[in-house]
Design a protein around this motif. Sequence first.
Motif, PDB file in Angstrom:
ATOM      1  N   MET A  47       0.823  -1.196   0.000  1.00  0.00           N
ATOM      2  CA  MET A  47       0.000   0.000   0.000  1.00  0.00           C
ATOM      3  C   MET A  47       0.864   1.255   0.000  1.00  0.00           C
ATOM      4  O   MET A  47       0.572   2.233  -0.701  1.00  0.00           O
ATOM      5  N   GLY A  48       1.927   1.229   0.772  1.00  0.00           N
ATOM      6  CA  GLY A  48       2.821   2.387   0.808  1.00  0.00           C
ATOM      7  C   GLY A  48       3.523   2.632  -0.514  1.00  0.00           C
ATOM      8  O   GLY A  48       3.610   3.772  -0.988  1.00  0.00           O
ATOM      9  N   PHE A  49       4.010   1.559  -1.137  1.00  0.00           N
ATOM     10  CA  PHE A  49       4.703   1.708  -2.420  1.00  0.00           C
ATOM     11  C   PHE A  49       3.747   2.182  -3.508  1.00  0.00           C
ATOM     12  O   PHE A  49       4.128   2.974  -4.375  1.00  0.00           O
ATOM     13  N   LEU A  50       2.518   1.722  -3.469  1.00  0.00           N
ATOM     14  CA  LEU A  50       1.539   2.182  -4.453  1.00  0.00           C
ATOM     15  C   LEU A  50       1.311   3.689  -4.337  1.00  0.00           C
ATOM     16  O   LEU A  50       1.246   4.409  -5.347  1.00  0.00           O
ATOM     17  N   ALA A  51       1.196   4.165  -3.116  1.00  0.00           N
ATOM     18  CA  ALA A  51       0.996   5.597  -2.907  1.00  0.00           C
ATOM     19  C   ALA A  51       2.188   6.400  -3.415  1.00  0.00           C
ATOM     20  O   ALA A  51       2.036   7.451  -4.061  1.00  0.00           O
ATOM     21  N   ILE A  52       3.400   5.908  -3.157  1.00  0.00           N
ATOM     22  CA  ILE A  52       4.603   6.612  -3.598  1.00  0.00           C
ATOM     23  C   ILE A  52       4.697   6.635  -5.116  1.00  0.00           C
ATOM     24  O   ILE A  52       4.990   7.668  -5.736  1.00  0.00           O
ATOM     25  N   VAL A  53       4.430   5.479  -5.753  1.00  0.00           N
ATOM     26  CA  VAL A  53       4.536   5.391  -7.206  1.00  0.00           C
ATOM     27  C   VAL A  53       3.548   6.336  -7.878  1.00  0.00           C
ATOM     28  O   VAL A  53       3.878   7.047  -8.834  1.00  0.00           O
ATOM     29  N   TYR A  54       2.335   6.377  -7.387  1.00  0.00           N
ATOM     30  CA  TYR A  54       1.317   7.217  -8.021  1.00  0.00           C
ATOM     31  C   TYR A  54       1.581   8.704  -7.805  1.00  0.00           C
ATOM     32  O   TYR A  54       1.149   9.539  -8.590  1.00  0.00           O
ATOM     33  N   LEU A 370       9.982  -7.577   8.285  1.00  0.00           N
ATOM     34  CA  LEU A 370      10.953  -7.065   7.314  1.00  0.00           C
ATOM     35  C   LEU A 370      10.915  -7.867   6.024  1.00  0.00           C
ATOM     36  O   LEU A 370      11.001  -7.293   4.928  1.00  0.00           O
ATOM     37  N   ALA A 371      10.770  -9.184   6.135  1.00  0.00           N
ATOM     38  CA  ALA A 371      10.714 -10.033   4.946  1.00  0.00           C
ATOM     39  C   ALA A 371       9.533  -9.659   4.071  1.00  0.00           C
ATOM     40  O   ALA A 371       9.640  -9.634   2.837  1.00  0.00           O
ATOM     41  N   GLY A 372       8.389  -9.389   4.671  1.00  0.00           N
ATOM     42  CA  GLY A 372       7.228  -8.964   3.902  1.00  0.00           C
ATOM     43  C   GLY A 372       7.459  -7.642   3.192  1.00  0.00           C
ATOM     44  O   GLY A 372       7.078  -7.475   2.024  1.00  0.00           O
ATOM     45  N   VAL A 373       8.097  -6.695   3.876  1.00  0.00           N
ATOM     46  CA  VAL A 373       8.395  -5.398   3.262  1.00  0.00           C
ATOM     47  C   VAL A 373       9.343  -5.559   2.072  1.00  0.00           C
ATOM     48  O   VAL A 373       9.136  -4.964   1.001  1.00  0.00           O
ATOM     49  N   LEU A 374      10.376  -6.367   2.231  1.00  0.00           N
ATOM     50  CA  LEU A 374      11.353  -6.554   1.154  1.00  0.00           C
ATOM     51  C   LEU A 374      10.724  -7.263  -0.043  1.00  0.00           C
ATOM     52  O   LEU A 374      11.029  -6.923  -1.198  1.00  0.00           O
ATOM     53  N   ALA A 375       9.859  -8.235   0.196  1.00  0.00           N
ATOM     54  CA  ALA A 375       9.185  -8.920  -0.909  1.00  0.00           C
ATOM     55  C   ALA A 375       8.291  -7.956  -1.666  1.00  0.00           C
ATOM     56  O   ALA A 375       8.235  -7.974  -2.906  1.00  0.00           O
ATOM     57  N   ALA A 376       7.581  -7.095  -0.951  1.00  0.00           N
ATOM     58  CA  ALA A 376       6.736  -6.095  -1.602  1.00  0.00           C
ATOM     59  C   ALA A 376       7.577  -5.135  -2.442  1.00  0.00           C
ATOM     60  O   ALA A 376       7.183  -4.757  -3.556  1.00  0.00           O
ATOM     61  N   ALA A 377       8.738  -4.754  -1.925  1.00  0.00           N
ATOM     62  CA  ALA A 377       9.619  -3.852  -2.669  1.00  0.00           C
ATOM     63  C   ALA A 377      10.094  -4.504  -3.964  1.00  0.00           C
ATOM     64  O   ALA A 377      10.142  -3.855  -5.020  1.00  0.00           O
ATOM     65  N   ILE A 379       8.575  -6.837  -5.748  1.00  0.00           N
ATOM     66  CA  ILE A 379       7.461  -6.908  -6.687  1.00  0.00           C
ATOM     67  C   ILE A 379       7.196  -5.543  -7.310  1.00  0.00           C
ATOM     68  O   ILE A 379       6.914  -5.429  -8.515  1.00  0.00           O
ATOM     69  N   CYS A 380       7.306  -4.484  -6.524  1.00  0.00           N
ATOM     70  CA  CYS A 380       7.106  -3.130  -7.060  1.00  0.00           C
ATOM     71  C   CYS A 380       8.188  -2.766  -8.069  1.00  0.00           C
ATOM     72  O   CYS A 380       7.906  -2.139  -9.100  1.00  0.00           O
ATOM     73  N   VAL A 381       9.427  -3.140  -7.796  1.00  0.00           N
ATOM     74  CA  VAL A 381      10.511  -2.877  -8.747  1.00  0.00           C
ATOM     75  C   VAL A 381      10.253  -3.605 -10.062  1.00  0.00           C
ATOM     76  O   VAL A 381      10.445  -3.044 -11.149  1.00  0.00           O
ATOM     77  N   ALA A 382       9.797  -4.862  -9.975  1.00  0.00           N
ATOM     78  CA  ALA A 382       9.491  -5.617 -11.187  1.00  0.00           C
ATOM     79  C   ALA A 382       8.389  -4.935 -11.990  1.00  0.00           C
ATOM     80  O   ALA A 382       8.460  -4.832 -13.222  1.00  0.00           O
ATOM     81  N   ALA A 383       7.360  -4.460 -11.300  1.00  0.00           N
ATOM     82  CA  ALA A 383       6.250  -3.805 -11.987  1.00  0.00           C
ATOM     83  C   ALA A 383       6.699  -2.507 -12.661  1.00  0.00           C
ATOM     84  O   ALA A 383       6.261  -2.182 -13.762  1.00  0.00           O
ATOM     85  N   LEU A 384       7.581  -1.763 -12.009  1.00  0.00           N
ATOM     86  CA  LEU A 384       8.061  -0.500 -12.573  1.00  0.00           C
ATOM     87  C   LEU A 384       8.963  -0.733 -13.784  1.00  0.00           C
ATOM     88  O   LEU A 384       8.825  -0.073 -14.820  1.00  0.00           O
ATOM     89  N   LEU A 385       9.893  -1.664 -13.654  1.00  0.00           N
ATOM     90  CA  LEU A 385      10.835  -1.913 -14.749  1.00  0.00           C
ATOM     91  C   LEU A 385      10.140  -2.516 -15.964  1.00  0.00           C
ATOM     92  O   LEU A 385      10.544  -2.264 -17.101  1.00  0.00           O
ATOM     93  N   MET A 386       9.089  -3.315 -15.742  1.00  0.00           N
ATOM     94  CA  MET A 386       8.463  -4.063 -16.827  1.00  0.00           C
ATOM     95  C   MET A 386       7.068  -3.543 -17.148  1.00  0.00           C
ATOM     96  O   MET A 386       6.252  -4.251 -17.721  1.00  0.00           O
TER      97      MET A 386
END
Length: 451
Positions: A47-54, A370-377, A379-386
């Motif tokens: 949720m946090g990464f989505l807000a930042i990306v948008y 922390l593991a959950g946060v890193l996994a979310a990060a 996935i967000c990087v993959a979505a941005l790059l691709m």
Amino acid sequence: MRLRLGVLSAFYLLLMATVWGVALMVGDNVRPAHFMTHFLGFGSAIMGFLAIVYRLSPKHHAFFNGLNIGDHAWVLVIVPIAFITVYLILLGNVPFIDAIIANEYYAVSRIRTDISKSGFPESYIPSLVTRSLGPAIVIYFLYMKKLKEAFFVFLCAAAIGLLTITKGHVIFAAVPVVLYCVLTKRFLQAGLFLSVSVIIIYTVMVVTNPVANTACGFSNDPSNPACQVRAEPLPQEDGILDPLPEEDGIQVDQLPEEDSVAELSPTSNEGIKTPPAVEKLAKSLGKRALLVPGEVVAEWFEIFPAKVPFEYGCGYRFLAPLVGCEFQQNARLVYEIQYPDRAAQGILGNKNAAHFMEEYANFGVPGLFLAGVLAAAAICVAALLMINISLPAFLSVNAVFLLMLASTALHTTLLSGGWFVAMITSAVLLARSNLKAVEPTAPPKKSVPQD
């Protein structure tokens, strides 16, 4: 962007829920609070990464717009051949041939152990070909309707698994391609790639079980006592897929997986079953996908912190020098505790667990958040790059790496596991100029009249 994050996040949560569910059922030290902490970290971060990306990124922004390969596509056919040739030269032998000549169960195990001892760069070439380069190249040729080229590149990638007698390499080469074919309604092509993969995987199973194969002449005759399955297989190896090259200590896979092929040897006919080869293969892969990851997680919870205290950074090669302690390779440590007899014989192995267990072994329950946060990060990087490649290609490339997280550390999956390179390769090769956002199966857009 929202759809891509949503689909990958849902798949990740479903996969991790399966792992946690099995771990809760079989593990005495696994608690509901553990998986709730993990999921809370993942959900909060997404949720946090989505807000930042948008807020900071334009809706259609893409880091890579693709390359116009055009008449130079033939270079892509040469790439896997070149890497395989270099790999065999650096390795100095062909493990597949050595295993056939050795014709003994533990000799084959040591051949695979020797592969794990190879250094840089040969230890990383199989991952590069089967995960980072091969699937993207095959998908490119499929989109361009060049089936011969696609099939040839796929064979080269899958051949890595045959040459190194490693099923995992074949699976990594096959899953993205088969999934892409299914998502784009290329069902005949999906069947072709799947059939070839099954044949290669079964060949690897035969070669890694030479005792019975020699005794019964590669037959499956239930009346032949030499072809029967012993009731008690050796202890299981870890993970959904074969163990992978790791950033924290290079490791391919060492032993024939006992959950995939039970130890075969001459024995009596009493109380013995001989299931068909296809049935054995299906049960093997099903068990590795659904049960083994959770069982391994439960084993880690028995060891940390009861037998091994939390490491607070010493379980990461890149962090241990900064913390001022000696690096501990946790997967190897768990293996040695679980199988001391094998370790005494010099048969190395890793008990690779789901990615969140590395953080738990280092930081305890906060490490699961922390593991959950890193996994979310990731996935967000993959979505941005691709973001600029088609949705079927995006899902096909990334799905197999999410599967890896059920049996591999996140940093290993990203680096030596090939996920980050696969993101770059796919974004460059499959974006705009080569694979547009609309698949050929979608209804064509109406053209605008030109003056």
